[in-house]
Design an enzyme around this catalytic site. Structure first.
Site, PDB file in Angstrom:
ATOM      1  N   ALA A 129       0.838  -1.194   0.000  1.00 11.91           N
ATOM      2  CA  ALA A 129       0.000   0.000   0.000  1.00 11.91           C
ATOM      3  C   ALA A 129       0.877   1.250   0.000  1.00 11.91           C
ATOM      4  O   ALA A 129       1.347   1.691   1.048  1.00 11.91           O
ATOM      5  CB  ALA A 129      -0.926  -0.020   1.221  1.00 11.91           C
ATOM      6  N   SER A 137       1.685   8.586  -8.937  1.00 13.86           N
ATOM      7  CA  SER A 137       3.000   8.610  -9.592  1.00 13.86           C
ATOM      8  C   SER A 137       4.027   9.293  -8.695  1.00 13.86           C
ATOM      9  O   SER A 137       5.188   8.892  -8.640  1.00 13.86           O
ATOM     10  CB  SER A 137       2.904   9.392 -10.910  1.00 13.86           C
ATOM     11  OG  SER A 137       1.885   8.874 -11.729  1.00 13.86           O
ATOM     12  N   ILE A 162      -5.483  -0.596  -3.802  1.00 16.87           N
ATOM     13  CA  ILE A 162      -4.553  -1.606  -3.287  1.00 16.87           C
ATOM     14  C   ILE A 162      -4.967  -3.022  -3.713  1.00 16.87           C
ATOM     15  O   ILE A 162      -5.979  -3.556  -3.234  1.00 16.87           O
ATOM     16  CB  ILE A 162      -4.408  -1.494  -1.750  1.00 16.87           C
ATOM     17  CG1 ILE A 162      -4.057  -0.048  -1.367  1.00 16.87           C
ATOM     18  CG2 ILE A 162      -3.358  -2.491  -1.237  1.00 16.87           C
ATOM     19  CD1 ILE A 162      -2.857   0.553  -2.112  1.00 16.87           C
ATOM     20  N   TYR A 239      13.527   4.908  -0.622  1.00 14.75           N
ATOM     21  CA  TYR A 239      14.579   4.276  -1.438  1.00 14.75           C
ATOM     22  C   TYR A 239      14.291   2.784  -1.593  1.00 14.75           C
ATOM     23  O   TYR A 239      14.541   2.195  -2.648  1.00 14.75           O
ATOM     24  CB  TYR A 239      15.959   4.566  -0.827  1.00 14.75           C
ATOM     25  CG  TYR A 239      16.079   6.048  -0.560  1.00 14.75           C
ATOM     26  CD1 TYR A 239      16.241   6.941  -1.619  1.00 14.75           C
ATOM     27  CD2 TYR A 239      15.913   6.575   0.727  1.00 14.75           C
ATOM     28  CE1 TYR A 239      16.254   8.316  -1.405  1.00 14.75           C
ATOM     29  CE2 TYR A 239      15.933   7.943   0.953  1.00 14.75           C
ATOM     30  CZ  TYR A 239      16.099   8.814  -0.116  1.00 14.75           C
ATOM     31  OH  TYR A 239      16.088  10.159   0.091  1.00 14.75           O
ATOM     32  N   GLU A 248       9.111  -4.862  -9.867  1.00 16.83           N
ATOM     33  CA  GLU A 248       7.676  -4.738 -10.163  1.00 16.83           C
ATOM     34  C   GLU A 248       7.456  -4.365 -11.637  1.00 16.83           C
ATOM     35  O   GLU A 248       6.599  -4.923 -12.317  1.00 16.83           O
ATOM     36  CB  GLU A 248       7.102  -3.667  -9.232  1.00 16.83           C
ATOM     37  CG  GLU A 248       5.690  -3.263  -9.541  1.00 16.83           C
ATOM     38  CD  GLU A 248       5.059  -2.402  -8.447  1.00 16.83           C
ATOM     39  OE1 GLU A 248       5.558  -2.422  -7.297  1.00 16.83           O
ATOM     40  OE2 GLU A 248       4.090  -1.708  -8.738  1.00 16.83           O
ATOM     41  N   HIS A 344     -11.319 -10.183 -34.548  1.00 12.12           N
ATOM     42  CA  HIS A 344     -12.348 -11.106 -34.062  1.00 12.12           C
ATOM     43  C   HIS A 344     -13.747 -10.639 -34.489  1.00 12.12           C
ATOM     44  O   HIS A 344     -14.743 -11.324 -34.212  1.00 12.12           O
ATOM     45  CB  HIS A 344     -12.323 -11.217 -32.534  1.00 12.12           C
ATOM     46  CG  HIS A 344     -11.353 -12.249 -32.005  1.00 12.12           C
ATOM     47  ND1 HIS A 344     -10.005 -12.049 -31.956  1.00 12.12           N
ATOM     48  CD2 HIS A 344     -11.556 -13.487 -31.500  1.00 12.12           C
ATOM     49  CE1 HIS A 344      -9.415 -13.116 -31.438  1.00 12.12           C
ATOM     50  NE2 HIS A 344     -10.327 -14.004 -31.160  1.00 12.12           N
ATOM     51  N   GLU A 373       4.092   7.685 -19.180  1.00 15.15           N
ATOM     52  CA  GLU A 373       4.779   8.988 -19.208  1.00 15.15           C
ATOM     53  C   GLU A 373       5.854   9.059 -18.129  1.00 15.15           C
ATOM     54  O   GLU A 373       6.932   9.631 -18.337  1.00 15.15           O
ATOM     55  CB  GLU A 373       3.767  10.129 -19.002  1.00 15.15           C
ATOM     56  CG  GLU A 373       2.743  10.290 -20.118  1.00 15.15           C
ATOM     57  CD  GLU A 373       1.592   9.285 -20.054  1.00 15.15           C
ATOM     58  OE1 GLU A 373       1.541   8.484 -19.101  1.00 15.15           O
ATOM     59  OE2 GLU A 373       0.751   9.302 -20.965  1.00 15.15           O
TER      60      GLU A 373
HETATM   61  C1  LIG Z   1      -6.047  -1.748 -10.836  1.00 12.77           C
HETATM   62  C2  LIG Z   1      -4.982  -1.015 -10.092  1.00 12.77           C
HETATM   63  C3  LIG Z   1      -4.236  -1.675  -9.134  1.00 12.77           C
HETATM   64  C4  LIG Z   1      -3.260  -0.993  -8.398  1.00 12.77           C
HETATM   65  N1  LIG Z   1      -2.586  -1.645  -7.392  1.00 12.77           N
HETATM   66  C5  LIG Z   1      -1.795  -0.922  -6.541  1.00 12.77           C
HETATM   67  C6  LIG Z   1      -1.217  -1.527  -5.377  1.00 12.77           C
HETATM   68  O1  LIG Z   1      -1.372  -2.736  -5.127  1.00 12.77           O
HETATM   69  N2  LIG Z   1      -0.496  -0.748  -4.529  1.00 12.77           N
HETATM   70  C7  LIG Z   1      -0.290   0.575  -4.756  1.00 12.77           C
HETATM   71  O2  LIG Z   1       0.369   1.224  -3.954  1.00 12.77           O
HETATM   72  N3  LIG Z   1      -0.804   1.175  -5.867  1.00 12.77           N
HETATM   73  C8  LIG Z   1      -1.551   0.467  -6.754  1.00 12.77           C
HETATM   74  N4  LIG Z   1      -2.107   1.064  -7.869  1.00 12.77           N
HETATM   75  C9  LIG Z   1      -1.824   2.465  -8.108  1.00 12.77           C
HETATM   76  C10 LIG Z   1      -1.038   2.735  -9.398  1.00 12.77           C
HETATM   77  O3  LIG Z   1       0.295   2.337  -9.266  1.00 12.77           O
HETATM   78  C11 LIG Z   1      -1.237   4.219  -9.703  1.00 12.77           C
HETATM   79  O4  LIG Z   1      -2.551   4.325 -10.216  1.00 12.77           O
HETATM   80  C12 LIG Z   1      -0.241   4.756 -10.685  1.00 12.77           C
HETATM   81  O5  LIG Z   1       1.020   4.842 -10.066  1.00 12.77           O
HETATM   82  C13 LIG Z   1      -0.635   6.137 -11.186  1.00 12.77           C
HETATM   83  O6  LIG Z   1      -0.933   6.989 -10.111  1.00 12.77           O
HETATM   84  P1  LIG Z   1      -2.303   7.834 -10.097  1.00 12.77           P
HETATM   85  O7  LIG Z   1      -3.411   6.879 -10.394  1.00 12.77           O
HETATM   86  O8  LIG Z   1      -2.368   8.599  -8.850  1.00 12.77           O
HETATM   87  O9  LIG Z   1      -2.172   8.796 -11.320  1.00 12.77           O
HETATM   88  P2  LIG Z   1      -1.448  10.234 -11.324  1.00 12.77           P
HETATM   89  O10 LIG Z   1      -0.136  10.156 -10.644  1.00 12.77           O
HETATM   90  O11 LIG Z   1      -2.429  11.249 -10.846  1.00 12.77           O
HETATM   91  O12 LIG Z   1      -1.212  10.431 -12.864  1.00 12.77           O
HETATM   92  C14 LIG Z   1      -2.324  10.533 -13.785  1.00 12.77           C
HETATM   93  C15 LIG Z   1      -1.763  10.458 -15.167  1.00 12.77           C
HETATM   94  O13 LIG Z   1      -0.979  11.618 -15.412  1.00 12.77           O
HETATM   95  C16 LIG Z   1       0.119  11.304 -16.215  1.00 12.77           C
HETATM   96  N5  LIG Z   1       1.358  11.725 -15.518  1.00 12.77           N
HETATM   97  C17 LIG Z   1       1.652  11.572 -14.196  1.00 12.77           C
HETATM   98  N6  LIG Z   1       2.887  12.029 -13.931  1.00 12.77           N
HETATM   99  C18 LIG Z   1       3.367  12.510 -15.098  1.00 12.77           C
HETATM  100  C19 LIG Z   1       4.603  13.108 -15.508  1.00 12.77           C
HETATM  101  N7  LIG Z   1       5.610  13.301 -14.623  1.00 12.77           N
HETATM  102  N8  LIG Z   1       4.749  13.491 -16.790  1.00 12.77           N
HETATM  103  C20 LIG Z   1       3.753  13.282 -17.695  1.00 12.77           C
HETATM  104  N9  LIG Z   1       2.583  12.694 -17.385  1.00 12.77           N
HETATM  105  C21 LIG Z   1       2.395  12.307 -16.105  1.00 12.77           C
HETATM  106  C22 LIG Z   1       0.052   9.814 -16.524  1.00 12.77           C
HETATM  107  O14 LIG Z   1      -0.616   9.613 -17.752  1.00 12.77           O
HETATM  108  C23 LIG Z   1      -0.810   9.283 -15.431  1.00 12.77           C
HETATM  109  O15 LIG Z   1      -1.489   8.091 -15.769  1.00 12.77           O
HETATM  110  C24 LIG Z   1      -3.034   0.387  -8.656  1.00 12.77           C
HETATM  111  C25 LIG Z   1      -3.783   1.044  -9.651  1.00 12.77           C
HETATM  112  C26 LIG Z   1      -4.737   0.363 -10.354  1.00 12.77           C
HETATM  113  C27 LIG Z   1      -5.550   1.119 -11.372  1.00 12.77           C
END
Ligand SMILES: Cc1cc2nc3c(=O)[nH]c(=O)nc-3n(C[C@H](O)[C@H](O)[C@H](O)COP(=O)(O)OP(=O)(O)OC[C@H]3O[C@@H](n4cnc5c(N)ncnc54)[C@H](O)[C@@H]3O)c2cc1C
Length: 385
Positions: A129, A137, A162, A239, A248, A344, A373
């Site tokens: 989590a 991100s 999560i 880190y 991952e 298909h 990205e």
């Molecule tokens: C089905 C599913 C399972 C998941 N499982 C887990 C888990 O088990 N544990 C966990 O901790 N997390 C989990 N996640 C979270 C996942 O890792 C995040 O959704 C992902 O890191 C993106 O973060 P965000 O959704 O907050 O999007 P944001 O960070 O808000 O970003 C939105 C969009 O903006 C763009 N963007 C973001 N930063 C930049 C940049 N620097 N430059 C250009 N474009 C950018 C990208 O297109 C991105 O998709 C899961 C997500 C999903 C949908």
């Protein structure tokens, strides 16, 4: 004679591949639809996978593992991806390669003794989590806190999206331990057991795809855990998270390639029997050339993954290559699914066709575990020398 038909894979990898393929064909695929309906993979399936040795391929023999290398992980992820049930694949891979590595790499001898045997056996299923409603991100922006009170830490905050979050026995949680510093410093990792007072599932989230994977919003409200449940050094969690992200991302790339291969095979089977305009679809150059190009791109992505896993297994730094592979394979699998669904025809739009599910499952590969990205930024940072 060696079974391995590649410069990367040895006999032990190919033996693992054959075992996985058999298990998936006989014990997973026939039940995949039922798991999609249920919204999770039953625990006895995970225990069975543990008993067969699939959950500890990277872990030491003393905990029941088989101590294999990064290429074995690639085999696991690729074969699970080929199952055509992304939700099943991610349930297993989050446990083996995204959550439990936090313990394996950061845990003390006592913590390893306590939890690793169950993780390898499939009796202790894990989740990780990190993501929060306001921080995905940008991991350094997390706001969940862990304050030290005597011999305990008290966690407060909300975690989002999560995987395995509804059913996990043990959750590795990132929280801020030093409020005086912003950003990457001041984050630590903790192991929180299911049933700890103050930990609750806010809600199970409904998704576009990965339906057989449970996904939760988790709430920590005055959640008190022993200080001994901190993993690794205080304030060094960021880190550790970044280090574990490498594995991952490689795994997600391999899972995507497995899905792409399976989609191509399904489509080949379809277009070589489906008749239109006096022949089978495969006789149309426009169709077979598009499929041939997809085959070339899948082969290219797979070679990049193999070479990167091989370098990783030798202990080389390959952040750039891992990021390239994650971005490339995450986009590629979506391109592959689009064309495979197209060929298909109407059947590809119907729920009972595997390709329809695979299209939905693939979408998240460009978003989760490092959006395309974000991966390209990691590559770009390393392009100027
Ligand atoms: C089905 C599913 C399972 C998941 N499982 C887990 C888990 O088990 N544990 C966990 O901790 N997390 C989990 N996640 C979270 C996942 O890792 C995040 O959704 C992902 O890191 C993106 O973060 P965000 O959704 O907050 O999007 P944001 O960070 O808000 O970003 C939105 C969009 O903006 C763009 N963007 C973001 N930063 C930049 C940049 N620097 N430059 C250009 N474009 C950018 C990208 O297109 C991105 O998709 C899961 C997500 C999903 C949908």
């Amino acid at each position: 004679m060696s079974l391995a038909a590649s410069p990367y894979f040895r006999d032990e990898h190919e033996a693992l591949r054959a075992q996985l393929r058999r298990f998936i064909a006989e014990e997973a695929k026939p039940h995949g639809e039922a798991w999609e309906e249920a919204g999770f993979v039953p625990r006895d399936v995970l225990r069975r996978m543990g008993a067969l040795g699939f959950l500890g391929i990277r872990y030491p023999e003393e905990f029941g593992g088989s101590d294999l290398d990064t290429l074995a992980t690639l085999v696991l992820a690729e074969e699970l991806g080929r199952s055509t049930f992304g939700g099943f694949a991610i349930t297993v891979l989050v446990h083996t390669d995204m959550a439990s590595p936090h313990l394996a790499h950061g845990g003390s001898a006592e913590q390893l003794r306590r939890w690793m045997p169950g993780i390898v056996a499939g009796t202790c299923i894990t989740a990780v989590a990190v993501t929060e409603p306001d921080a995905g991100s940008d991991v350094a922006a997390i706001r969940t806190t862990a304050r030290l009170e005597g011999d305990d830490y008290v966690l407060d905050g909300t975690k989002m999206f999560i995987t395995n979050g509804v059913h996990a026995d043990l959750i590795f949680v990132a929280a801020r331990t030093d409020a005086s510093v912003k950003g990457a410093r001041g984050i630590s990792m903790f192991a929180v057991e299911r049933g700890t007072p103050g930990l609750s599932v806010g809600r199970a989230l409904k998704k576009q795809g990965w339906l057989s994977s449970d996904t939760a919003e988790l709430v920590f409200a005055d959640c008190r855990i022993p200080a001994a449940n901190r993993l690794g050094e205080e304030n060094a969690g960021f880190y550790a998270i970044m280090r574990n992200f490498q594995n991952e991302r490689l795994v997600l790339g391999a899972m995507a390639i497995g899905e792409a291969q399976a989609a191509l095979e399904l489509t080949l089977a379809y277009v070589t029997q489906r008749k239109a305009f006096g022949g089978v679809l495969w006789e149309k150059q426009a169709i077979r050339q598009r499929l041939a190009m997809l085959a070339a791109r899948i082969a290219a992505g797979r070679e990049l993954l193999c070479a990167t896993a091989w370098r990783d297994a030798r202990g080389e730094d390959c952040v750039k290559e891992v990021s390239m592979a994650k971005a490339y394979c995450g986009e590629l699998v979506n391109d592959v699914m689009y064309d495979c669904q197209q060929f298909h025809g109407g059947f590809g739009y119907i729920r009972e066709s595997a390709i329809e599910r695979m299209v939905r499952d693939a979408r998240v590969h460009a978003i989760g575990g490092g959006a395309t990205e974000v991966m390209l930024e990691e590559v770009a940072k390393r392009m100027l020398g």
